[in-house]
Design a protein around this motif. Structure first.
Motif, mmCIF file in Angstrom:
data_model
loop_
_atom_site.group_PDB
_atom_site.id
_atom_site.type_symbol
_atom_site.label_atom_id
_atom_site.label_comp_id
_atom_site.label_asym_id
_atom_site.label_seq_id
_atom_site.Cartn_x
_atom_site.Cartn_y
_atom_site.Cartn_z
ATOM 1 N N VAL A 1 0.789 -1.317 0.204
ATOM 2 C CA VAL A 1 -0.018 0.009 0.038
ATOM 3 C C VAL A 1 0.910 1.168 0.047
ATOM 4 O O VAL A 1 1.639 1.420 0.811
ATOM 5 N N GLY A 2 0.575 1.936 -0.879
ATOM 6 C CA GLY A 2 1.417 3.361 -1.090
ATOM 7 C C GLY A 2 2.347 3.320 -2.389
ATOM 8 O O GLY A 2 2.731 4.160 -2.623
ATOM 9 N N GLU A 3 2.446 2.027 -2.687
ATOM 10 C CA GLU A 3 3.255 1.950 -3.943
ATOM 11 C C GLU A 3 2.328 1.206 -5.111
ATOM 12 O O GLU A 3 2.296 1.644 -6.120
ATOM 13 N N SER B 1 -2.933 2.956 -3.959
ATOM 14 C CA SER B 1 -3.094 3.724 -2.590
ATOM 15 C C SER B 1 -4.164 3.593 -1.734
ATOM 16 O O SER B 1 -4.876 2.981 -1.974
ATOM 17 N N PHE B 2 -3.919 4.334 -0.588
ATOM 18 C CA PHE B 2 -4.663 4.075 0.408
ATOM 19 C C PHE B 2 -6.197 4.514 0.210
ATOM 20 O O PHE B 2 -7.183 3.976 0.578
ATOM 21 N N LEU C 1 2.839 5.800 8.699
ATOM 22 C CA LEU C 1 1.747 5.466 7.774
ATOM 23 C C LEU C 1 1.241 6.865 7.198
ATOM 24 O O LEU C 1 1.037 6.746 5.925
ATOM 25 N N THR D 1 2.504 9.454 6.147
ATOM 26 C CA THR D 1 3.422 9.866 5.258
ATOM 27 C C THR D 1 3.530 8.816 4.068
ATOM 28 O O THR D 1 3.526 9.257 2.986
ATOM 29 N N LEU D 2 3.756 7.633 4.396
ATOM 30 C CA LEU D 2 3.939 6.516 3.430
ATOM 31 C C LEU D 2 2.741 6.224 2.689
ATOM 32 O O LEU D 2 2.833 6.219 1.274
ATOM 33 N N TRP D 3 1.470 6.783 3.198
ATOM 34 C CA TRP D 3 0.181 6.374 2.411
ATOM 35 C C TRP D 3 -0.373 7.980 1.792
ATOM 36 O O TRP D 3 -1.327 7.705 1.170
ATOM 37 N N ASN D 4 0.470 8.816 2.279
ATOM 38 C CA ASN D 4 0.107 10.049 1.602
ATOM 39 C C ASN D 4 -1.398 10.318 1.767
ATOM 40 O O ASN D 4 -2.226 10.742 1.081
ATOM 41 N N THR D 5 -1.729 10.266 3.056
ATOM 42 C CA THR D 5 -3.189 10.494 3.454
ATOM 43 C C THR D 5 -3.335 11.534 4.826
ATOM 44 O O THR D 5 -2.329 11.561 5.495
#
Length: 480
Positions: A221-223, A226-227, A408, A410-414
């Motif tokens: 998830v994130g790559e 996306s979330f 998470l 930041t990693l998931w841009n949420t």
């Protein structure tokens, strides 16, 4: 008059399943305890005192109805015992193997407090469900009707899988996303086979898949997705990622070759047990064979590392822990097993840096400690003993210092996914509900690094909360 089947603790002594000899078991990754025979399981279950206030049950995170399934086992009603056991626990055969019973149910057994030796709860629990699998009593999930609602679960560890099980039994459409190629999380890649053989986990994965749970593996998830895409695809989302970021040591020469993280070491070993190609193991980097190994840490992960190193053929294995034996966080049973297998424990010992030979680690600089005055919680902080330093030779150093959550949001841009000052996700205690509508979180990503049994509890509670939110809902078809 028929003989009373219970309360036999006064004339029958505690007797664990036979443990394989240390010289034999250190040569393989098979579980170290044999199964109970039927008669022995009945005998040990009959020691239960059936006390009015079952502390074993109240100290179990799942509040398993332990006295009842012990009584049913003693009476030979094993299928009923299994039904009672699995009513509150998604994975009883796994908890029977890896729960720290000495700190939970068995550690609070009333007859243990009276000096008779605890009932062997974990071993009986394991026996009940292993027998259920052998007899074909464990059936694929078959909901009475299918529901229209869909739930996405991020993380295929115990919390995520427990939630998937409860939701799927209610007919909810469930998709589990996981970054690894096999489901199970740390049960698959973190816990060694000598504590939890991998076919035990794989058959549960297969049961869930046969019951209609969809797995999307090798999915980061994130790559890979996306979330926001996952949220858009489902009526609710459960975050059950666990905590995989290793705590580190900022010390002199800490970047030398041969200083490794526990999760990398254990994952490589478990992958080899599946027959996978593991380049870092085959090159020798994550293989303890022929090496002097030093493991830093005193928790269950450290115990997994020292015992794995023994089995890989290390020439010596030493565990450094900064407090004494009585204050270590890991299971005392695991420490005993490790000592039997040849591990040396250096208590009240903490690293202060590393020595090197070129760019490779050559030793751990150790400072001896003593326990100081108790703090407000009663815990004694370690203090350095001056001029007592020494060097522990090492070809491989494994850091087993615990785990922290990844970032998470930041990693998931949420946005809106609130976290605590420790980086764990903020969620309601019983439901797992987060600040984001329709998003829930369970297990270690909420609690911090904890036990499998707590993740199962969280997953089940969260699933029930989601079902309550869905209400009667709309069934789309009757299940076949």
């Amino acid at each position: 008059m028929a003989e009373q089947p219970m309360l036999k603790f006064v004339k029958i002594e505690r007797d664990m399943p036979e443990k394989r000899d240390a010289d034999i078991r250190r040569e393989d990754f098979r579980e170290i305890y044999a199964e109970y025979a039927d008669a022995k399981a009945k005998e040990q279950a009959s020691r239960c005192s059936q006390c009015g206030v079952p502390y074993c049950q109240s100290h179990c995170p799942l509040h398993n109805n332990i006295p009842d399934w012990l009584k049913l086992t003693a009476e030979g009603r094993l299928r009923e015992a299994y039904e009672v056991s699995q009513a509150t626990n998604t994975f009883p055969e796994i908890c029977g193997r890896i729960c720290p019973q000495d700190r939970l149910c068995e550690g609070n057994c009333v007859i243990e407090q009276s000096g008779h030796g605890t009932v062997t709860i974990g071993s009986v629990e394991k026996y009940i469900t292993d027998t259920a699998w052998e007899e074909g009593w464990v059936m694929p999930i078959a909901p009475s009707a299918e529901r229209a609602e869909s739930v996405g679960i991020i993380g295929a560890g115990p919390g995520g899988l427990a939630a998937a099980d409860v939701l799927r039994r209610a007919g909810v459409q469930v998709t589990v996303y996981d970054r690894y190629d096999r489901a199970g999380g740390l049960m698959t890649y973190g816990i060694p086979g000598f504590k939890l053989e991998k076919d035990v986990v794989m058959r549960r994965n297969q049961q869930l898949e046969a019951g209609g749970v969809t797995f999307k593996l090798d999915c980061n998830v994130g790559e890979d997705i996306s979330f926001d895409e996952i949220r858009a695809a489902h009526d609710a989302v459960i975050i059950a990622t666990g905590v995989y970021k290793s705590r580190d040591l900022a010390m002199p020469n800490g970047e030398a070759q041969g200083i490794e993280k526990a999760i990398d070491f254990l994952t490589a070993s478990n992958r080899k047990s599946f027959g996978d190609d593991v380049a870092d193991f085959d090159s020798g980097r994550l293989n303890a064979e022929g090496k002097k190994v030093v493991v830093i840490g005193g928790g269950d992960t450290a115990m997994d590392c020292v015992r794995t190193s023994i089995r890989q053929g290390a020439t010596s294995v030493t565990c450094l822990y900064r407090r004494d034996r009585a204050n270590m966080p890991g299971s005392q049973r695991e420490v005993q097993n490790a000592e039997e297998e040849g591990v040396v424990f250096e208590w009240l010992s903490a690293p202060k840096g590393f020595t090197t030979d070129g760019d490779k680690v050559a030793g751990v600089m150790v400072q001896k400690m003593r326990l100081g005055a108790p703090d407000a919680t009663g815990r004694q902080a370690p203090e350095v003993i001056e001029n007592a330093d020494y060097v522990e030779e090492a070809d491989l150093v494994i850091k087993a210092l615990g785990f922290e959550p990844e970032d998470l949001p930041t990693l998931w841009n949420t946005d809106g996914l609130d976290v605590t000052r420790w980086g764990t996700i903020k969620a309601e205690f019983t439901t797992g509900k987060t600040a984001v509508e329709g998003v829930y979180a369970v297990g270690d990503i909420v609690r911090g690094a904890s036990l499998v049994v707590w993740a199962i509890r969280d997953g089940r509670d969260c699933a029930e909360a989601i079902l309550q939110k869905f209400g009667a809902g709309e069934t789309v078809m009757a299940a076949e």
